[in-house]
Design an enzyme around this catalytic site. Structure first.
Site, mmCIF file in Angstrom:
data_model
loop_
_atom_site.group_PDB
_atom_site.id
_atom_site.type_symbol
_atom_site.label_atom_id
_atom_site.label_comp_id
_atom_site.label_asym_id
_atom_site.label_seq_id
_atom_site.Cartn_x
_atom_site.Cartn_y
_atom_site.Cartn_z
ATOM 1 N N ASP A 173 16.499 -8.597 -61.771
ATOM 2 C CA ASP A 173 15.981 -8.615 -60.424
ATOM 3 C C ASP A 173 14.981 -9.954 -59.817
ATOM 4 O O ASP A 173 15.411 -10.168 -58.263
ATOM 5 C CB ASP A 173 15.381 -7.353 -60.150
ATOM 6 N N ASP A 218 10.861 -3.604 -64.522
ATOM 7 C CA ASP A 218 9.886 -3.753 -63.405
ATOM 8 C C ASP A 218 10.794 -4.123 -61.883
ATOM 9 O O ASP A 218 11.860 -5.730 -62.197
ATOM 10 C CB ASP A 218 8.877 -4.893 -62.909
ATOM 11 N N ASN A 231 12.190 -14.742 -62.861
ATOM 12 C CA ASN A 231 12.074 -14.627 -64.580
ATOM 13 C C ASN A 231 13.129 -13.975 -65.477
ATOM 14 O O ASN A 231 12.909 -13.636 -66.695
ATOM 15 C CB ASN A 231 10.891 -13.687 -65.306
ATOM 16 N N ASP A 260 15.325 -5.877 -67.611
ATOM 17 C CA ASP A 260 14.338 -6.190 -67.116
ATOM 18 C C ASP A 260 13.936 -4.938 -66.966
ATOM 19 O O ASP A 260 14.572 -3.125 -66.753
ATOM 20 C CB ASP A 260 14.623 -6.856 -66.038
#
Length: 289
Positions: free
Chosen positions: A237, A10, A240, A8
């Site tokens: 984190d 962000d 999603n 991921d």
């Protein structure tokens, strides 16, 4: 031994300056030197994700918009899972009813009806993921960051989505009031057919077609490369990221991850402000996870 890593961005790969740290980039290059492919799996659109990768000198395949659009290393489209126009209109109606600001990601780019709300809500996202920053600094970062991105501001989203050449890939809704407003909206949206609703921060919800999930996209890429799930490592984190954390043989949740997200990962690494991605990659190599 792992052969594919999907991370991921962000709250995971990106640091406090919304960039990729030297330590993270060095670990990625070490993995690639050993023949391990690295790719990102992000809720961002291609044009939102690419600048940070370019700045770090990283060329890789990209799962974007939570899996709605997948690109190879050269930027060629490999896989698309969009939302039909009737359902899109129903989603927008629900978000309007709950006074939720939204953006629509399409095959032609990202669209918004209100520029000032975009800055305000992106600043809230930055402040949430990087709580050490003041809101004033978050606003400044948001304005500077968003000025670099390709987004088109229009008057009527519903007219846009009816255009025959427009394909809706993801709808993201933001609210400064967080779950208080977003939870009821999510409940209504989940009653519609063929959708999945996730989030990447407390102040947003992300709506995709049910086939547009990071776990499905990572599995699709791995299958094309003849790689088994035991040979795939994922790092994330937030909610999603859960589908890919659950699917992969090796999975790391960030130290700053939501507690429920950590429950779905096999391992925990440091936070995104402490080069957690690089730490996870080097640990996986060192321990032959």
């Amino acid at each position: 031994m792992i052969k594919l890593i999907a991370s991921d961005m962000d709250g995971t790969l990106l640091d406090s300056k919304m960039g990729i740290s030297k330590d993270n980039a060095t670990a990625i290059r070490e993995a690639e030197r050993l023949g391990i492919e690295f790719m990102v799996a992000t809720g961002r659109a291609y044009t939102e994700a690419k600048p940070a990768l370019d700045d770090a000198g990283i060329e890789c395949a990209m799962i974007t918009l939570n899996g709605a659009k997948v690109f190879d290393k050269a930027g060629n489209s490999l896989f698309t899972a969009g939302i039909d126009k009737k359902t899109t209109t129903e989603i927008l109606d629900i978000l309007d009813t709950h006074d939720v600001y939204f953006e629509v990601s399409t095959n032609k780019g990202i669209y918004s009806e209100r520029q000032e709300k975009r800055i305000e809500n992106f600043a809230a996202h930055i402040a949430t993921t990087m709580p050490h920053l003041t809101y004033k600094v978050a606003i400044a970062m948001a304005a500077a960051h968003l000025s670099l991105l390709d987004i088109t501001y229009i008057e009527d989203m519903r007219t846009l989505i009816q255009q025959p050449d427009i394909e809706v890939l993801k709808i993201i809704g933001f609210s400064m009031d967080g779950p208080k407003v977003l939870a009821p909206a999510s409940t209504e949206i989940r009653q519609l057919n063929d959708l999945v609703v996730t989030s990447s921060a407390q102040n947003n919800i992300e709506v995709n077609h049910k086939n547009a999930q990071k776990g499905i996209a990572v599995a699709h890429v791995a299958k094309e490369r003849g790689i088994s799930e035991e040979e795939v490592m994922t790092i994330g984190d937030n909610f999603n990221d859960v589908s890919m954390l659950q699917w992969a043989g090796v999975s790391f949740a960030m130290g700053n991850a939501e507690l429920e997200v950590k429950d779905h990962a096999k391992y925990i690494t440091s936070t995104n402000l402490e080069n957690g991605v690089g730490e996870a990659i080097l640990r996986a190599i060192r321990e032959d996870l």
